[in-house]
Enzyme design. Sequence first.
Site, PDB file in Angstrom:
ATOM      1  N   HIS A 104       2.972   5.545  68.203  1.00  0.00           N
ATOM      2  CA  HIS A 104       3.905   6.478  68.849  1.00  0.00           C
ATOM      3  C   HIS A 104       5.094   6.669  67.899  1.00  0.00           C
ATOM      4  O   HIS A 104       5.439   5.753  67.151  1.00  0.00           O
ATOM      5  CB  HIS A 104       4.376   5.831  70.158  1.00  0.00           C
ATOM      6  N   ASP A 134       4.260  -3.075  70.194  1.00  0.00           N
ATOM      7  CA  ASP A 134       4.734  -2.042  71.105  1.00  0.00           C
ATOM      8  C   ASP A 134       3.798  -2.082  72.311  1.00  0.00           C
ATOM      9  O   ASP A 134       2.667  -1.618  72.256  1.00  0.00           O
ATOM     10  CB  ASP A 134       4.676  -0.689  70.381  1.00  0.00           C
ATOM     11  N   GLN A 141       2.134   0.884  76.445  1.00  0.00           N
ATOM     12  CA  GLN A 141       0.920   1.296  77.162  1.00  0.00           C
ATOM     13  C   GLN A 141       0.057   0.109  77.568  1.00  0.00           C
ATOM     14  O   GLN A 141      -0.983   0.295  78.204  1.00  0.00           O
ATOM     15  CB  GLN A 141       0.080   2.242  76.290  1.00  0.00           C
ATOM     16  N   LYS A 149       6.622   2.438  82.782  1.00  0.00           N
ATOM     17  CA  LYS A 149       5.161   2.526  82.610  1.00  0.00           C
ATOM     18  C   LYS A 149       4.474   1.399  83.359  1.00  0.00           C
ATOM     19  O   LYS A 149       3.268   1.200  83.257  1.00  0.00           O
ATOM     20  CB  LYS A 149       4.795   2.464  81.131  1.00  0.00           C
ATOM     21  N   CYS A 194       3.768  12.512  71.201  1.00  0.00           N
ATOM     22  CA  CYS A 194       4.651  11.733  70.313  1.00  0.00           C
ATOM     23  C   CYS A 194       3.831  10.892  69.342  1.00  0.00           C
ATOM     24  O   CYS A 194       4.207   9.742  69.028  1.00  0.00           O
ATOM     25  CB  CYS A 194       5.609  10.838  71.104  1.00  0.00           C
TER      26      CYS A 194
HETATM   27  N1  PMP Z   1       5.293   3.476  72.524  1.00  0.00           N
HETATM   28  C1  PMP Z   1       4.260   3.966  73.212  1.00  0.00           C
HETATM   29  C2  PMP Z   1       2.867   3.546  72.830  1.00  0.00           C
HETATM   30  C3  PMP Z   1       4.476   4.847  74.265  1.00  0.00           C
HETATM   31  O1  PMP Z   1       3.441   5.339  74.953  1.00  0.00           O
HETATM   32  C4  PMP Z   1       5.799   5.206  74.598  1.00  0.00           C
HETATM   33  C5  PMP Z   1       6.088   6.174  75.730  1.00  0.00           C
HETATM   34  N2  PMP Z   1       5.296   7.300  75.739  1.00  0.00           N
HETATM   35  C6  PMP Z   1       6.840   4.653  73.863  1.00  0.00           C
HETATM   36  C7  PMP Z   1       6.552   3.792  72.829  1.00  0.00           C
HETATM   37  C8  PMP Z   1       8.268   4.983  74.159  1.00  0.00           C
HETATM   38  O2  PMP Z   1       8.618   4.519  75.414  1.00  0.00           O
HETATM   39  P1  PMP Z   1      10.030   4.914  76.069  1.00  0.00           P
HETATM   40  O3  PMP Z   1      10.137   6.401  75.942  1.00  0.00           O
HETATM   41  O4  PMP Z   1       9.900   4.462  77.481  1.00  0.00           O
HETATM   42  O5  PMP Z   1      11.077   4.202  75.315  1.00  0.00           O
END
Ligand code: PMP
Length: 418
Positions: free
Chosen positions: A135, A212, A215, A238, A376
């Site tokens: 991401h 990270d 997910q 999430k 993203c």
């Molecule tokens: N890493 C991953 C794999 C994600 O899916 C996301 C959210 N889509 C994020 C980081 C960022 O999370 P947040 O916007 O809640 O900070």
Amino acid sequence: MNEVSPIVAASSEAFDVQRVREDFPALHQDVHGKPLVYLDSAATTLKPQSVIDAVDEVYARDCANIHRAVHLLSQRATARFEEAREKVRAFLNASKKTEIVFTRGTTEAINLVSHSWGRSSLREGDEVLVTELEHHSNIVPWQILCQQTGAKLVVVPMTDRGEVLREAFENKLSERTRLVAMAHVSNALGTVLPVSELIALAHERGALVLLDGAQAVSHVDVDVQALDCDFYAFSGHKLYGPTGIGVLYGKERLLDKMPPYQGGGDMIRSVTFEETIYNDLPYKFEAGTPHIAGAVGLGAAIDYFSSFDAELIHAHENAVLHYATEALKAVPGLRLIGTAPGKVAALSFLMESAHPHDIGTIVDAEGVAIRTGHHCAQPVMEHFGIAATARASLGMYNSRDDIDALVAALRKVRELFG
Ligand code: PMP
């Protein structure tokens, strides 16, 4: 995808999804005159009533700032905030509460490490390893850090199925690798990375590992001690919790040595114009008034999630994923993007004649909420030579009926676009 095992199928039946759906008020509404089918949990999960109530109660009853006043409301709010920290500790199986830092979310947790650990530890010529399926939140902070320190960002390629293989990882690890920052689970593809194996390899070379977990937390078991990761980041929203609250887990001996990320109230023990003595962990990293109701809401989300057998939740989701995979494969002209064995919760796809945004708009008119775009994860799109995908992603409340509704809506797309 692999066949669904009889054990998975049987335990899926033991999970009463209709009962679970009753706990999520947002599911019980019509959109565009159709009952809502929510297939966008990778973006954010819906919230159970118990989480909504917990947040509500903080503002309605225990509304005070924390760690500061002697009055009763402040004591109650502080106790609830710190109880939430203990729930997070237990959820991740961290050994100490001091290792749990509240942040705004995964993004801020990663930025905390890149600012604090990264700027104080990296030198020119050092390397930070990421994978191709990250991401943007787990790419850009490291890019900025590399620009500022002269370190190099090294990328482990993925396969066309969306896997990160041990061999590719080993090829990119070097004596100069100081940190590996990788997803536990990919948001665009649903791939579960073989993190235990990769962490062991990184440690053999003396590199730290940040996972990270945005997910991962709601779809796979997380035990930071068993994984032996050095840092773990996730977002409350999430995991059926509120937005604006997240967590950085860090090993105490590392957090202890790291300089503060932000300065302000609560992160200090004493301040004079000559010198500031910082507070103990984890407060050293929690400058300013935190998202108190958010932390309490996250605690309630963990309580809710933990009231089920996690194995049953995962088995249920895997059975729905398997059903969805077969159903989507049967749609003429549909191509799945991301087919790693053992993947979880997310199905990215393309249709021959329709742009993903058109797919998203047409299925929305049928009441089906999916995500379209680059998620993203533009390097993932680049790998496949595409700009965007449509993505259906699952939560514990999804059922086969939701998949049937998606497939019916996709038929409309085919009718319109051929
Ligand atoms: N890493 C991953 C794999 C994600 O899916 C996301 C959210 N889509 C994020 C980081 C960022 O999370 P947040 O916007 O809640 O900070």
